[in-house]
Design a protein around this motif. Structure first.
Motif, PDB file in Angstrom:
ATOM      1  N   ASN A  13      42.610  95.368  38.611  1.00 17.17           N
ATOM      2  CA  ASN A  13      42.740  95.057  40.715  1.00 17.17           C
ATOM      3  C   ASN A  13      43.684  94.014  40.628  1.00 17.17           C
ATOM      4  OD1 ASN A  13      42.118  94.851  43.530  1.00 17.17           O
ATOM      5  ND2 ASN A  13      41.868  92.898  42.589  1.00 17.17           N
ATOM      6  N   ASP A  14      43.517  93.231  39.956  1.00 13.96           N
ATOM      7  CA  ASP A  14      44.869  92.138  39.721  1.00 13.96           C
ATOM      8  C   ASP A  14      46.009  91.703  39.469  1.00 13.96           C
ATOM      9  OD1 ASP A  14      42.292  90.270  41.047  1.00 13.96           O
ATOM     10  OD2 ASP A  14      42.131  89.149  39.411  1.00 13.96           O
ATOM     11  N   VAL A  15      46.353  92.702  38.723  1.00 14.46           N
ATOM     12  CA  VAL A  15      47.587  92.609  38.086  1.00 14.46           C
ATOM     13  C   VAL A  15      48.305  94.207  38.368  1.00 14.46           C
ATOM     14  CG1 VAL A  15      46.764  91.365  35.636  1.00 14.46           C
ATOM     15  CG2 VAL A  15      47.286  93.943  35.530  1.00 14.46           C
ATOM     16  N   GLU A  16      47.108  94.849  38.699  1.00 12.99           N
ATOM     17  CA  GLU A  16      48.457  96.571  39.072  1.00 12.99           C
ATOM     18  C   GLU A  16      47.719  96.977  40.685  1.00 12.99           C
ATOM     19  OE1 GLU A  16      49.442  99.869  36.076  1.00 12.99           O
ATOM     20  OE2 GLU A  16      47.629 100.139  36.527  1.00 12.99           O
ATOM     21  N   LEU A  17      46.492  97.414  40.738  1.00 13.26           N
ATOM     22  CA  LEU A  17      45.824  98.033  42.079  1.00 13.26           C
ATOM     23  C   LEU A  17      46.207  97.114  43.332  1.00 13.26           C
ATOM     24  CD1 LEU A  17      41.880  99.263  40.933  1.00 13.26           C
ATOM     25  CD2 LEU A  17      44.722 100.652  40.764  1.00 13.26           C
ATOM     26  N   SER A  18      46.292  95.695  42.992  1.00 18.12           N
ATOM     27  CA  SER A  18      46.372  94.669  44.514  1.00 18.12           C
ATOM     28  C   SER A  18      48.071  95.184  44.752  1.00 18.12           C
ATOM     29  CB  SER A  18      46.188  93.720  43.658  1.00 18.12           C
ATOM     30  OG  SER A  18      46.872  92.789  42.753  1.00 18.12           O
ATOM     31  N   ARG A  19      49.073  95.573  43.535  1.00 17.56           N
ATOM     32  CA  ARG A  19      49.963  95.806  43.524  1.00 17.56           C
ATOM     33  C   ARG A  19      50.436  96.728  44.409  1.00 17.56           C
ATOM     34  NH1 ARG A  19      51.093  92.595  38.238  1.00 17.56           N
ATOM     35  NH2 ARG A  19      51.965  90.806  39.393  1.00 17.56           N
ATOM     36  N   MET A  20      49.527  98.369  44.811  1.00 22.78           N
ATOM     37  CA  MET A  20      49.742  99.161  45.071  1.00 22.78           C
ATOM     38  C   MET A  20      49.293  98.968  46.785  1.00 22.78           C
ATOM     39  SD  MET A  20      48.152 101.606  42.878  1.00 22.78           S
ATOM     40  CE  MET A  20      49.030 102.460  40.544  1.00 22.78           C
ATOM     41  N   VAL A  21      48.235  98.078  46.813  1.00 12.17           N
ATOM     42  CA  VAL A  21      47.062  98.164  48.105  1.00 12.17           C
ATOM     43  C   VAL A  21      46.865  97.262  48.331  1.00 12.17           C
ATOM     44  CG1 VAL A  21      45.033  98.947  49.162  1.00 12.17           C
ATOM     45  CG2 VAL A  21      45.627 100.038  47.220  1.00 12.17           C
ATOM     46  N   GLU A  22      47.473  96.629  49.546  1.00 11.54           N
ATOM     47  CA  GLU A  22      47.665  95.055  50.114  1.00 11.54           C
ATOM     48  C   GLU A  22      46.255  94.806  50.046  1.00 11.54           C
ATOM     49  OE1 GLU A  22      49.509  94.582  53.363  1.00 11.54           O
ATOM     50  OE2 GLU A  22      49.243  92.773  53.616  1.00 11.54           O
ATOM     51  N   GLY A  23      45.818  93.524  49.742  1.00 12.18           N
ATOM     52  CA  GLY A  23      44.448  92.755  49.545  1.00 12.18           C
ATOM     53  C   GLY A  23      43.968  93.065  48.245  1.00 12.18           C
ATOM     54  N   GLY A  24      43.797  94.169  47.825  1.00 10.76           N
ATOM     55  CA  GLY A  24      43.272  95.199  46.714  1.00 10.76           C
ATOM     56  C   GLY A  24      42.591  95.982  46.984  1.00 10.76           C
TER      57      GLY A  24
ATOM     58  N   ALA B  71      30.158 107.300  49.102  1.00  4.54           N
ATOM     59  CA  ALA B  71      31.478 107.854  48.255  1.00  4.54           C
ATOM     60  C   ALA B  71      31.536 107.689  47.173  1.00  4.54           C
ATOM     61  CB  ALA B  71      32.466 107.901  48.622  1.00  4.54           C
ATOM     62  N   LEU B  72      30.499 108.100  45.801  1.00  4.20           N
ATOM     63  CA  LEU B  72      30.252 107.266  44.853  1.00  4.20           C
ATOM     64  C   LEU B  72      31.501 108.394  43.696  1.00  4.20           C
ATOM     65  CD1 LEU B  72      29.270 106.131  42.174  1.00  4.20           C
ATOM     66  CD2 LEU B  72      27.935 107.721  42.440  1.00  4.20           C
ATOM     67  N   CYS B  73      32.222 107.274  42.929  1.00  8.46           N
ATOM     68  CA  CYS B  73      33.372 107.657  42.124  1.00  8.46           C
ATOM     69  C   CYS B  73      33.647 107.146  40.877  1.00  8.46           C
ATOM     70  CB  CYS B  73      34.700 107.999  42.407  1.00  8.46           C
ATOM     71  SG  CYS B  73      34.857 108.707  44.329  1.00  8.46           S
ATOM     72  N   PHE B  74      33.170 108.248  39.855  1.00  7.25           N
ATOM     73  CA  PHE B  74      33.697 108.203  38.548  1.00  7.25           C
ATOM     74  C   PHE B  74      34.715 108.008  38.144  1.00  7.25           C
ATOM     75  CE2 PHE B  74      28.814 109.326  38.987  1.00  7.25           C
ATOM     76  CZ  PHE B  74      28.573 108.188  38.149  1.00  7.25           C
ATOM     77  N   TYR B  75      35.857 107.379  37.420  1.00 10.50           N
ATOM     78  CA  TYR B  75      36.824 107.751  36.577  1.00 10.50           C
ATOM     79  C   TYR B  75      36.464 107.449  34.874  1.00 10.50           C
ATOM     80  CZ  TYR B  75      37.472 102.480  37.429  1.00 10.50           C
ATOM     81  OH  TYR B  75      37.094 101.713  37.466  1.00 10.50           O
ATOM     82  N   PRO B  76      37.351 107.816  34.121  1.00  6.83           N
ATOM     83  CA  PRO B  76      37.671 107.853  32.657  1.00  6.83           C
ATOM     84  C   PRO B  76      37.871 106.158  32.007  1.00  6.83           C
ATOM     85  CG  PRO B  76      39.215 109.849  33.584  1.00  6.83           C
ATOM     86  CD  PRO B  76      38.534 108.810  34.777  1.00  6.83           C
ATOM     87  N   GLY B  77      38.717 105.220  33.145  1.00 10.55           N
ATOM     88  CA  GLY B  77      38.645 104.371  32.973  1.00 10.55           C
ATOM     89  C   GLY B  77      39.343 103.053  33.258  1.00 10.55           C
ATOM     90  N   ASP B  78      39.600 102.313  33.740  1.00 12.29           N
ATOM     91  CA  ASP B  78      41.282 101.003  33.594  1.00 12.29           C
ATOM     92  C   ASP B  78      42.436 101.384  32.935  1.00 12.29           C
ATOM     93  OD1 ASP B  78      38.569 100.190  35.565  1.00 12.29           O
ATOM     94  OD2 ASP B  78      38.205  97.880  34.620  1.00 12.29           O
ATOM     95  N   PHE B  79      42.910 101.179  33.863  1.00 13.02           N
ATOM     96  CA  PHE B  79      44.495 101.253  33.783  1.00 13.02           C
ATOM     97  C   PHE B  79      44.598 102.708  33.043  1.00 13.02           C
ATOM     98  CE2 PHE B  79      43.873  96.603  33.223  1.00 13.02           C
ATOM     99  CZ  PHE B  79      44.851  96.676  33.622  1.00 13.02           C
ATOM    100  N   THR B  80      43.144 103.414  33.316  1.00 13.82           N
ATOM    101  CA  THR B  80      43.942 105.148  32.997  1.00 13.82           C
ATOM    102  C   THR B  80      45.449 105.609  34.529  1.00 13.82           C
ATOM    103  OG1 THR B  80      42.292 105.465  34.177  1.00 13.82           O
ATOM    104  CG2 THR B  80      42.507 106.160  32.030  1.00 13.82           C
ATOM    105  N   PHE B  81      46.173 106.704  33.993  1.00 11.97           N
ATOM    106  CA  PHE B  81      47.147 106.887  35.092  1.00 11.97           C
ATOM    107  C   PHE B  81      47.777 107.129  36.185  1.00 11.97           C
ATOM    108  CE2 PHE B  81      48.020 106.798  30.459  1.00 11.97           C
ATOM    109  CZ  PHE B  81      48.938 105.679  30.364  1.00 11.97           C
ATOM    110  N   VAL B  82      46.318 108.631  36.212  1.00 17.83           N
ATOM    111  CA  VAL B  82      46.492 109.257  38.070  1.00 17.83           C
ATOM    112  C   VAL B  82      45.229 108.839  38.386  1.00 17.83           C
ATOM    113  CG1 VAL B  82      47.467 110.690  36.620  1.00 17.83           C
ATOM    114  CG2 VAL B  82      45.360 111.334  36.534  1.00 17.83           C
TER     115      VAL B  82
END
Lengths: 133, 82
Positions: A13-24, B71-82
């Motif tokens: 969240n801190d290093v990547e997702l918060s750069r895609m969505v404001e506020g994380g 909405a309960l979402c499962f996903y394969p892993g953090d830092f995966t691409f999509v």
């Protein structure tokens, strides 16, 4: 929810997702380490050791109304998820008396299933109205 | 749900009504009852899990959200691409 720890969720969240969505990320990122929750929901891959892309819509009574499961390389369509929630909310508000036909969007044609509608849906609804063909 | 401090000892994900000591010895009838096949129109299995939410570590519990759509979402892993 993934098998990653809450600590990895934080860093993602801190290093990547918060750069895609404001506020994380605005919702909880839960950890299913060991996959015990994914197993119960039928989305845990024993081979890969991860939860695959499963999405469940759960209503206010705790009942699963919809589910979708995808293999890893294809991402979800959040607009479709929201559309389904809106459709289920409409159905729920009607006490189950209304139904949303294929391709329904908010404001679109809603059906009232009853004995007179049997064999007569074609008078009420046409795929051209929503799909254009 | 009480918030837990981030430490080395943290709670792990747990399905409600499951035995945390692993698969218990049980009769076939009980097994059937415990298999909990997920299906539309059926109750969503309850669970608790550690989570990161808005800058804090906390425990989340599915049944805490009764009365709302989830909405309960499962996903394969953090830092995966999509």
């Amino acid at each position: 929810m993934s098998v990653d720890s809450q600590f990895v969720h934080k860093i993602w969240n801190d290093v990547e997702l918060s750069r895609m969505v404001e506020g994380g990320v605005p919702f909880a990122m839960a950890s299913d380490s060991g996959g015990s929750i994914g197993r119960v929901y039928g989305v845990y891959s024993e081979e890969a050791g991860v939860d695959v892309r499963g999405r469940f819509l759960i209503d206010p009574d705790g009942v699963i109304q919809a589910m979708e499961v995808l293999t890893p390389p294809v991402g979800r369509n959040v607009s479709e998820t929201l559309r389904q929630i809106q459709a289920y909310q409409l159905v729920r508000k009607s006490g189950g008396t209304q139904a949303t036909p294929s391709g329904w969007k908010p404001g679109g044609k809603v059906l009232n299933p009853n004995i007179d509608l049997v064999g007569n849906v074609w008078k009420e609804w046409n795929p051209k109205d929503v799909y254009g063909k | 749900m009480t918030d837990k401090k981030a430490g080395c000892s943290v709670p792990s994900a747990k399905v409600a009504n499951s035995d945390s000591e692993g698969l218990p010895v049980q009769t076939d009838m009980v097994k059937e009852e415990k298999s909990m096949t997920v299906m539309v129109g059926k109750k969503a299995p309850d669970f608790t899990a550690p989570a990161f939410h808005k800058g804090e570590f906390k425990q989340v519990k599915l049944s805490d959200h009764l009365g709302k759509w989830v909405a309960l979402c499962f996903y394969p892993g953090d830092f995966t691409f999509v």
